[in-house]
Design a protein around this motif. Structure first.
Motif, short mmCIF file in Angstrom:
data_model
loop_
_atom_site.label_atom_id
_atom_site.label_comp_id
_atom_site.label_asym_id
_atom_site.label_seq_id
_atom_site.Cartn_x
_atom_site.Cartn_y
_atom_site.Cartn_z
N THR A 7 1.04 -1.25 0.08
CA THR A 7 -0.12 -0.27 0.04
C THR A 7 0.78 1.06 -0.04
O THR A 7 0.52 1.92 -0.67
N GLN A 8 1.84 1.55 0.76
CA GLN A 8 3.14 2.82 0.91
C GLN A 8 3.63 2.82 -0.64
O GLN A 8 4.04 3.61 -1.30
N VAL A 9 3.93 1.72 -0.69
CA VAL A 9 5.07 1.75 -2.18
C VAL A 9 3.69 2.29 -3.40
O VAL A 9 4.28 3.34 -3.82
N GLU A 10 2.38 1.64 -3.42
CA GLU A 10 2.25 1.86 -4.38
C GLU A 10 1.45 3.61 -4.05
O GLU A 10 1.07 3.98 -5.63
N THR A 11 1.05 3.59 -3.13
CA THR A 11 1.02 5.47 -2.52
C THR A 11 2.57 6.31 -3.38
O THR A 11 1.81 7.48 -3.83
N ARG A 12 3.22 5.75 -3.34
CA ARG A 12 4.52 6.75 -3.40
C ARG A 12 4.83 6.70 -5.25
O ARG A 12 4.80 7.66 -5.47
N ILE A 13 4.11 5.68 -5.17
CA ILE A 13 4.06 5.19 -6.85
C ILE A 13 3.47 6.17 -7.15
O ILE A 13 3.95 7.26 -8.19
N ALA A 14 1.79 6.32 -6.95
CA ALA A 14 0.89 7.50 -7.01
C ALA A 14 1.25 8.36 -7.59
O ALA A 14 0.52 9.57 -8.04
N ARG A 15 1.55 9.15 -6.02
CA ARG A 15 2.44 10.71 -6.18
C ARG A 15 3.39 11.07 -7.12
O ARG A 15 3.22 12.35 -7.63
N ALA A 16 3.91 9.93 -6.92
CA ALA A 16 5.68 10.55 -8.07
C ALA A 16 5.21 10.55 -9.50
O ALA A 16 5.16 11.53 -10.18
N CYS A 17 3.90 9.83 -10.03
CA CYS A 17 3.07 10.05 -11.55
C CYS A 17 2.58 11.35 -11.39
O CYS A 17 2.59 11.93 -12.13
N GLU A 18 1.37 11.64 -10.51
CA GLU A 18 0.26 12.86 -10.29
C GLU A 18 1.79 14.38 -10.88
O GLU A 18 0.99 15.08 -11.35
N LYS A 19 2.94 14.15 -9.78
CA LYS A 19 3.92 15.42 -10.19
C LYS A 19 4.84 15.11 -11.51
O LYS A 19 4.52 16.21 -11.46
N ALA A 20 4.91 13.96 -11.83
CA ALA A 20 5.41 14.02 -12.84
C ALA A 20 4.15 13.86 -14.61
O ALA A 20 4.34 13.75 -15.54
N GLY A 21 2.92 13.97 -13.88
CA GLY A 21 2.21 14.33 -14.91
C GLY A 21 1.95 13.28 -15.80
O GLY A 21 1.30 13.09 -16.58
N ARG A 22 1.95 12.05 -15.14
CA ARG A 22 1.47 10.36 -16.00
C ARG A 22 0.64 10.04 -14.94
O ARG A 22 0.30 10.40 -13.94
N ASP A 23 0.31 9.48 -15.95
CA ASP A 23 -1.17 7.65 -15.38
C ASP A 23 -0.54 7.18 -14.53
O ASP A 23 0.07 6.65 -15.16
N ARG A 24 -0.97 6.25 -13.39
CA ARG A 24 -0.49 5.47 -12.34
C ARG A 24 -0.60 3.99 -13.37
O ARG A 24 0.81 3.53 -12.80
N SER A 25 -1.08 4.00 -14.25
CA SER A 25 -1.44 3.02 -15.32
C SER A 25 -0.10 2.29 -15.62
O SER A 25 0.28 1.93 -16.43
N SER A 26 0.19 3.55 -15.88
CA SER A 26 2.05 4.32 -16.80
C SER A 26 3.32 3.19 -16.24
O SER A 26 4.16 3.40 -17.02
N VAL A 27 3.20 3.06 -14.95
CA VAL A 27 4.12 2.49 -14.39
C VAL A 27 3.51 0.82 -13.40
O VAL A 27 2.83 1.23 -13.05
N THR A 28 4.11 0.24 -14.16
CA THR A 28 3.75 -0.91 -13.23
C THR A 28 5.07 -1.60 -11.91
O THR A 28 6.36 -1.42 -12.31
N LEU A 29 4.58 -2.26 -11.08
CA LEU A 29 5.74 -2.81 -9.75
C LEU A 29 5.75 -4.23 -9.54
O LEU A 29 5.20 -4.78 -10.10
N ILE A 30 7.43 -4.44 -10.11
CA ILE A 30 7.43 -5.39 -10.11
C ILE A 30 8.12 -6.16 -8.32
O ILE A 30 8.97 -5.47 -8.01
N ALA A 31 7.57 -7.09 -8.04
CA ALA A 31 7.82 -7.24 -6.75
C ALA A 31 8.81 -8.04 -6.39
O ALA A 31 9.08 -9.33 -7.70
N VAL A 32 10.39 -7.70 -6.25
CA VAL A 32 11.17 -8.62 -6.32
C VAL A 32 11.19 -9.44 -5.21
O VAL A 32 11.49 -9.89 -4.50
N SER A 33 11.00 -10.72 -6.25
CA SER A 33 10.79 -12.05 -4.72
C SER A 33 12.30 -12.58 -4.52
O SER A 33 12.16 -14.14 -4.33
N LYS A 34 13.33 -12.94 -5.31
CA LYS A 34 14.05 -13.51 -5.27
C LYS A 34 14.15 -13.51 -3.53
O LYS A 34 14.67 -13.55 -2.42
N THR A 35 14.76 -15.16 -3.37
CA THR A 35 15.37 -16.06 -1.86
C THR A 35 14.10 -15.71 -1.84
O THR A 35 14.07 -16.67 -0.18
#
Length: 236
Positions: A7-35
């Motif tokens: 939730t926190q990461v998603e919120t921060r991505i959304a905020r960064a998108c908003e500041k950059a004038g980008r749509d949130r759907s233009s960024v995909t979050l990859i959960a790095v699950s190694k190990t």
């Protein structure tokens, strides 16, 4: 914990998108699950994550078999040619193509399995000796042109692993340079090449990466925490 972190990461991505004038759907979050153990991946999946990144082929293929089939698996670590055959048909995107010989092997295996494999070219944007990837724009362009002619493979963009820094802003120059390089390549209008994807930004700097045009951000610690886990096949 994982639900709160996502939730926190998603919120921060959304905020960064908003500041950059980008749509949130233009960024995909990859959960790095190694190990990380299967239970934690399932927890992230239950919170809505569908893109997972792995560094090791064996770990990716084992998790592929054990977890839901609508997961999009991303190979983000260094890939050896003799391991390619295990990935093809299972991986959504290979982020770490750094040589023509590796691309040729991906092409061969893809043709064999009658699939098209999407890849990114890995760029060592900061020229760090400890990291893989191409270090000059000319090298990248030459490799893109050579790979574009291979069957069973599609170049979708670029990837970089920026330096570990205390202040995320220090990496802005590398993200900006990668974005500019992708634009330059796009303007070449090379057949079978798109520059739709920039894979850049990790836990410490993904907001800066988003502001510079990242389409995929790779977040591990920010989702799963600092603790080291030892993945075991026995979990299955």
């Amino acid at each position: 914990m994982i639900a709160e972190n996502i939730t926190q990461v998603e919120t921060r991505i959304a905020r960064a998108c908003e500041k950059a004038g980008r749509d949130r759907s233009s960024v995909t979050l990859i959960a790095v699950s190694k190990t990380k153990p299967l239970a934690l991946l399932q927890e992230a999946y239950d919170c809505g994550c569908r893109d997972f990144g792995e560094n090791r082929v064996q770990e990716l293929t084992e998790k592929y078999e054990a977890l839901p089939k609508d997961i999009r698996w991303h190979m983000i670590g260094h890939l050896q040619r003799n391991k390619v055959k295990y990935l093809i048909g299972k991986v959504f995107l290979i982020h770490s193509v750094d040589s023509l010989r590796l691309a040729q092997e991906i092409s061969r295996e893809s043709v064999k399995k009658q699939v098209t494999t999407s890849i990114l070219i890995e760029v060592n944007a900061a020229g760090e000796q400890s990291k893989f990837g191409l270090t000059s724009d000319a090298e990248v362009l030459r490799m893109v042109e050579e790979i574009a002619a291979l069957p069973g493979i599609a170049v979708k963009g670029l990837m970089t692993v920026a330096p570990y820094v205390e202040h995320a802003e220090e990496n802005r120059q590398y993200f900006h340079a990668l974005k500019q390089l992708s634009v330059d390549i796009m303007h070449k209008n090379i057949d079978n090449v798109s520059m739709d994807i920039l894979s850049m930004g990790m836990t410490g700097d993904y907001e800066v990466a988003v502001s510079e045009g990242a389409g995929y951000v790779r977040v591990g610690t920010g989702i799963f925490g600092e603790r080291d886990y030892v993945y075991s096949v026995a979990e299955k």
